[in-house]
Design an enzyme around this catalytic site. Structure first.
Site, PDB file in Angstrom:
ATOM      1  N   LEU A   1       0.807  -1.225   0.000  1.00 13.21           N
ATOM      2  CA  LEU A   1       0.000   0.000   0.000  1.00 13.21           C
ATOM      3  C   LEU A   1       0.837   1.271   0.000  1.00 13.21           C
ATOM      4  CD1 LEU A   1      -2.743  -1.093   2.571  1.00 13.21           C
ATOM      5  CD2 LEU A   1      -2.789  -1.281   0.073  1.00 13.21           C
ATOM      6  N   HIS A   2       0.306   2.282  -0.687  1.00 13.97           N
ATOM      7  CA  HIS A   2       0.938   3.607  -0.733  1.00 13.97           C
ATOM      8  C   HIS A   2      -0.161   4.650  -0.556  1.00 13.97           C
ATOM      9  CE1 HIS A   2      -0.708   3.579  -4.771  1.00 13.97           C
ATOM     10  NE2 HIS A   2      -0.005   2.487  -5.066  1.00 13.97           N
TER      11      HIS A   2
ATOM     12  N   HIS B   1      -3.497   4.299  -2.472  1.00 14.84           N
ATOM     13  CA  HIS B   1      -4.478   3.397  -1.851  1.00 14.84           C
ATOM     14  C   HIS B   1      -5.161   4.083  -0.660  1.00 14.84           C
ATOM     15  CE1 HIS B   1      -1.596   0.200  -3.475  1.00 14.84           C
ATOM     16  NE2 HIS B   1      -2.728  -0.126  -4.044  1.00 14.84           N
TER      17      HIS B   1
ATOM     18  N   LYS C   1      -6.261   5.915 -11.738  1.00 13.94           N
ATOM     19  CA  LYS C   1      -4.962   5.418 -12.204  1.00 13.94           C
ATOM     20  C   LYS C   1      -5.128   4.257 -13.192  1.00 13.94           C
ATOM     21  CE  LYS C   1      -0.512   4.061 -11.805  1.00 13.94           C
ATOM     22  NZ  LYS C   1      -0.547   2.640 -11.623  1.00 13.94           N
ATOM     23  N   ASP C   2      -6.078   3.361 -12.870  1.00 12.03           N
ATOM     24  CA  ASP C   2      -6.351   2.227 -13.758  1.00 12.03           C
ATOM     25  C   ASP C   2      -7.632   2.534 -14.531  1.00 12.03           C
ATOM     26  OD1 ASP C   2      -4.303   0.028 -12.804  1.00 12.03           O
ATOM     27  OD2 ASP C   2      -5.036   1.056 -11.021  1.00 12.03           O
TER      28      ASP C   2
ATOM     29  N   GLN D   1      -9.530  -0.258 -16.196  1.00  5.30           N
ATOM     30  CA  GLN D   1     -10.051  -1.182 -15.176  1.00  5.30           C
ATOM     31  C   GLN D   1     -11.359  -0.683 -14.572  1.00  5.30           C
ATOM     32  OE1 GLN D   1      -7.630  -3.409 -12.161  1.00  5.30           O
ATOM     33  NE2 GLN D   1      -8.201  -1.705 -10.865  1.00  5.30           N
TER      34      GLN D   1
ATOM     35  N   ARG E   1       4.375  -0.963  -7.931  1.00  5.98           N
ATOM     36  CA  ARG E   1       5.528  -1.418  -8.728  1.00  5.98           C
ATOM     37  C   ARG E   1       6.684  -0.423  -8.706  1.00  5.98           C
ATOM     38  NH1 ARG E   1       1.167  -3.583 -11.766  1.00  5.98           N
ATOM     39  NH2 ARG E   1       1.344  -5.831 -12.023  1.00  5.98           N
TER      40      ARG E   1
END
Ligand code: AMP
Length: 279
Positions: A31-32, A35, A149-150, A153, A187
């Site tokens: 987590l960052h 999140h 971000k996604d 998705q 990542r």
């Protein structure tokens, strides 16, 4: 914070929380602050917030990426506690897929999964749909929190919710970035020093595309962006797509849509990074 790994235990606890609204944030951990911004939104809007941490094997088209995906459950747990998340659900593969990972969910995705991530990561979105569907079935939240971000998705999950007439409301949260513009990602910690130093090129190129809209054609912007993203040593752009944000189809001219999004995927050495900007 309550921690569960078994579906039955989580569900028994959720059942005891009568008449409370439930917000749900699915993650793969490591987590960052990106999140955590989702957790904060959920906490603000709901009585109870559930975060799941599950590195879903079925959405990894690259087995090496799955093996190397960072797993930091203890640290994650501390971050969630600090953020005042109520429930952490950290199941194993057998808890999520008791009958094996093969079963799939039938959803009409209207071609949303055919381009960008769908084209370069075969099978990725089938895995995402499968796991989010299963998690929603377990948690049954009122609201689901996902990150811009996604982009592809959340668009696909929105289509799943619509297509299957699910009751949950999807709330999309903005992209959290590092000070130098790099979109936060689990990542990022796997980038070498040199690749990390060059990583702001991604957001810079996205912002340049927004400026260049005024004077350049779509094709010119795409070509310039691809070239710039390939400049740092070891950087290799996979795509730079300017799309209609509803259909996710690439546009040919600026007037093709009034909801334009630039989406990018780049290899920085062995690490694949994605980002996007609404134009
Ligand atoms: P992941 O753990 O990578 O599967 O991400 C879990 C959720 O966090 C997804 O809905 C992501 O879109 C979201 N997320 C990831 N990175 C960021 C970020 N930098 N800002 C906001 N949300 C993010």
């Amino acid at each position: 914070m309550k921690v569960f790994s078994k579906v039955k235990d989580l569900q028994a606890h959720l059942k005891s929380l009568k008449n409370q609204s439930v917000g749900f944030v699915p993650t793969m951990g490591a987590l960052h602050d990106g999140h955590i911004s989702l957790m904060k939104q959920s906490i603000k809007r709901n009585d109870v917030t559930v975060c799941s941490i599950f590195v879903n094997p079925t959405q990894f088209n690259d087995k090496k990426d799955l093996k190397k995906y960072p797993r930091t459950l203890e640290k994650d747990s501390r971050l969630l506690e600090k953020a005042k998340v109520d429930i952490l659900f950290a199941p194993g593969v057998k808890d999520i897929y008791p009958k094996g990972t093969k079963h799939s969910v039938k959803v009409n995705l209207k071609g949303l999964d055919k381009q960008m991530e769908g084209a370069f990561r075969p099978g990725h979105f089938e895995g995402v749909v499968q796991v989010v569907h299963r998690l929603l079935d377990i948690v049954k939240p009122d609201e689901l929190f996902m990150g811009q971000k996604d982009f592809q998705q959340f668009t696909i999950i929105q289509q799943m919710i619509r297509n299957l007439k699910m009751k949950v409301k999807l709330v999309v949260c903005p992209i959290e970035r590092e000070k130098d513009g790099l979109a936060m990602s689990s990542r990022n910690r796997r980038l070498t020093k040199a690749k990390r130093r060059d990583a702001p090129i991604i957001y810079k190129t996205l912002k340049a595309a927004k400026r260049r809209m005024k004077t350049k054609t779509v094709q010119e912007v795409v070509e310039m962006s691809m070239k710039e993203l390939g400049n740092p040593r070891g950087y290799n752009p996979e795509y730079f797509s300017i799309i209609n944000g509803n259909t996710l189809k690439e546009i040919k001219k600026w007037s093709d849509s009034n909801y334009l999004v630039a989406c990018v995927a780049v290899w920085a050495g062995e690490i694949r990074l994605i980002d996007n900007l609404i134009l």
